[in-house]
Design an enzyme around this catalytic site. Structure first.
Site, PDB file in Angstrom:
ATOM      1  CD  GLU A 208      -3.550   2.221  -1.893  1.00 27.99           C
ATOM      2  OE1 GLU A 208      -2.711   2.169  -0.969  1.00 27.99           O
ATOM      3  OE2 GLU A 208      -4.745   2.572  -1.706  1.00 27.99           O
TER       4      GLU A 208
ATOM      5  NE  ARG B 114      -8.519  10.808   4.007  1.00 21.08           N
ATOM      6  CZ  ARG B 114      -8.250   9.515   4.181  1.00 21.08           C
ATOM      7  NH1 ARG B 114      -7.113   9.023   3.714  1.00 21.08           N
ATOM      8  NH2 ARG B 114      -9.089   8.724   4.826  1.00 21.08           N
TER       9      ARG B 114
ATOM     10  CG  ASP C 195      -3.732   2.365   7.939  1.00 17.82           C
ATOM     11  OD1 ASP C 195      -3.475   1.866   6.831  1.00 17.82           O
ATOM     12  OD2 ASP C 195      -4.632   3.212   8.109  1.00 17.82           O
TER      13      ASP C 195
ATOM     14  NE  ARG D 223     -10.184   5.371   0.455  1.00 18.50           N
ATOM     15  CZ  ARG D 223      -9.278   5.267   1.426  1.00 18.50           C
ATOM     16  NH1 ARG D 223      -8.459   4.210   1.447  1.00 18.50           N
ATOM     17  NH2 ARG D 223      -9.176   6.192   2.357  1.00 18.50           N
TER      18      ARG D 223
ATOM     19  CD  GLU E  65      -3.716   9.875   3.940  1.00 25.93           C
ATOM     20  OE1 GLU E  65      -3.115   8.884   4.400  1.00 25.93           O
ATOM     21  OE2 GLU E  65      -4.697   9.784   3.187  1.00 25.93           O
TER      22      GLU E  65
ATOM     23  CE1 TYR F  94      -5.470   6.392   1.036  1.00 21.25           C
ATOM     24  CE2 TYR F  94      -3.174   6.609   1.710  1.00 21.25           C
ATOM     25  CZ  TYR F  94      -4.524   6.620   2.024  1.00 21.25           C
ATOM     26  OH  TYR F  94      -4.911   6.863   3.316  1.00 21.25           O
TER      27      TYR F  94
ATOM     28  NE  ARG G  70      -3.724   0.939   1.331  1.00 21.52           N
ATOM     29  CZ  ARG G  70      -4.394   1.864   2.019  1.00 21.52           C
ATOM     30  NH1 ARG G  70      -4.711   1.670   3.284  1.00 21.52           N
ATOM     31  NH2 ARG G  70      -4.739   2.991   1.435  1.00 21.52           N
TER      32      ARG G  70
END
Length: 381
Positions: free
Chosen positions: A362, A256, A79, A316, A240, A344, A53
């Site tokens: 991604e 973001r 994460d 997404r 971000e 991302y 990622r």
């Protein structure tokens, strides 16, 4: 005689063919982006790594090669978990890629490496990768920021340097994406890396180095509201982000909108002092750049601004390249990259090769975590 004169005159006329790439809008040469290459350069399960990622992508300053970086999440998609810092290299503009290297291994099972930003110092020919550890406070309590540096065009990297010695241990997650070196103002040579904090103490924060990365300090910031307080949906939460230097030397940070404050779209902040401050008067919401809350790519190249993200307000999906001829005031042009799950993304160019931009994002069919895919986009064809 008259007929001969007409024929002679016609034969001497220069026939001018107008190509789309020669047309200009507002003085900027029009582009016609076309995907000419796509390849998955990391796939879940490669090298016994659970998932890859957080894509980073840059050019190298000396040989003008491409470097791609990612979090190699050893055991799960989380994460907070143990990771390698993975890197791959292309010496031919993305057509082939060298085997991956693991240049960092956190060696732990809790809250390891978090990428991060890559920034190139074109003046000295160095490359920095900025990353953190314990950024999610998962079974640890002190966040630490590091960088690794390459002085040989990304072939080797020094041992991590602890940046928290100078900026403190307040959580700072760089990017993810690219830092920049300022080149269009009195701050020429300055390195600027922007990122975000923890969710309670979130916001967009920038780090500055005026000595080619030897020392770093905090510059401008745009804090969340309420700050250092547990958040709810609808709060103002810049997160971000990706900085861009504009032709007039100002810095725009495309950010973001974690809490979907005001809209499901991007927050734009601007600095006219090299990233030292981001006045609230210059902050706005770009209603044309809708998002589901995600790290996105942003790039200014040859008078055109580019932006990549999964273009949806809720999921997404639908990775899309957008471009603007008026410094981001309007976005009337787009190109679909992948209509299915996508997360991302990041972008770069290779200096001196004006005809292409490069994207790493991604990509998946069922989830966004299935692969990291490299895309070459030709701008004139």
């Amino acid at each position: 005689m008259l007929l001969l004169l007409i024929i002679s005159t016609f034969c001497c006329l220069e026939v001018v063919h107008t190509h789309p790439e020669n047309q200009k809008i507002g003085g900027v040469t029009q582009v016609e982006p076309l995907v000419t290459l796509e390849e998955k350069i990391w796939v879940a399960g490669d090298a016994d790594v659970s998932h890859y990622r957080i894509p980073l992508l840059t050019y190298t300053p000396k040989n003008k090669n491409l470097l791609a970086m990612a979090e190699a999440r050893k055991y799960a998609t989380s994460d907070a978990g143990s990771k390698f810092l993975a890197i791959r290299r292309s010496n031919d503009g993305g057509y082939s890629w060298k085997p991956q290297q693991f240049i960092e291994n956190d060696g732990s099972i809790f809250d390891g490496i978090s990428l991060g930003s890559v920034v190139v110092d074109d003046e000295l020919g160095n490359i920095f990768i900025v990353f953190s550890r314990c950024n999610h406070y998962e079974k640890c309590n002190i966040s630490t920021l590091y960088y690794v540096k390459s002085t040989d065009d990304g072939y080797t990297w020094n041992n991590p340097v602890n940046m928290s010695m100078s900026i403190g241990t307040k959580a700072f997650a760089a990017g993810p994406g690219s830092g920049i070196q300022l080149k269009n103002s009195k701050y020429n040579g300055r390195l600027l890396v922007c990122g975000h904090g923890t969710l309670d103490g979130d916001g967009m924060f920038c780090l500055i180095s005026d000595d080619h990365g030897d020392n770093w300090r905090y510059g401008g910031m745009l804090k969340s509201i309420p700050y250092n307080t547990p958040k709810v949906s609808g709060d103002f939460i810049p997160d971000e982000c990706q900085p861009i230097e504009m032709p007039d030397g100002s810095v725009v940070v495309n950010t973001r909108n974690q809490g979907h404050y005001h809209c499901h779209c991007r927050i734009i902040a601007k600095s006219t002092d090299g990233g030292e401050t981001f006045p609230i008067d210059d902050v706005y919401f770009d209603l044309n750049l809708i998002e589901p809350a995600v790290a996105a790519g942003a790039l200014f190249h040859n008078g055109v601004m580019y932006f990549t993200n999964p273009t949806s307000t809720s999921h997404r999906v639908n990775m899309t390249l957008h471009w603007s001829y008026d410094l981001g005031k309007t976005w009337n042009n787009s190109l679909s990259i992948w209509p299915n799950p996508s997360g991302y993304s990041t972008m770069t160019t290779i200096p001196g090769l004006d005809n292409s931009i490069y994207i790493l994002y991604e990509k998946g069919r069922v989830s966004t975590y299935e692969s990291l895919s490299f895309v070459k986009v030709d701008l004139h064809h």
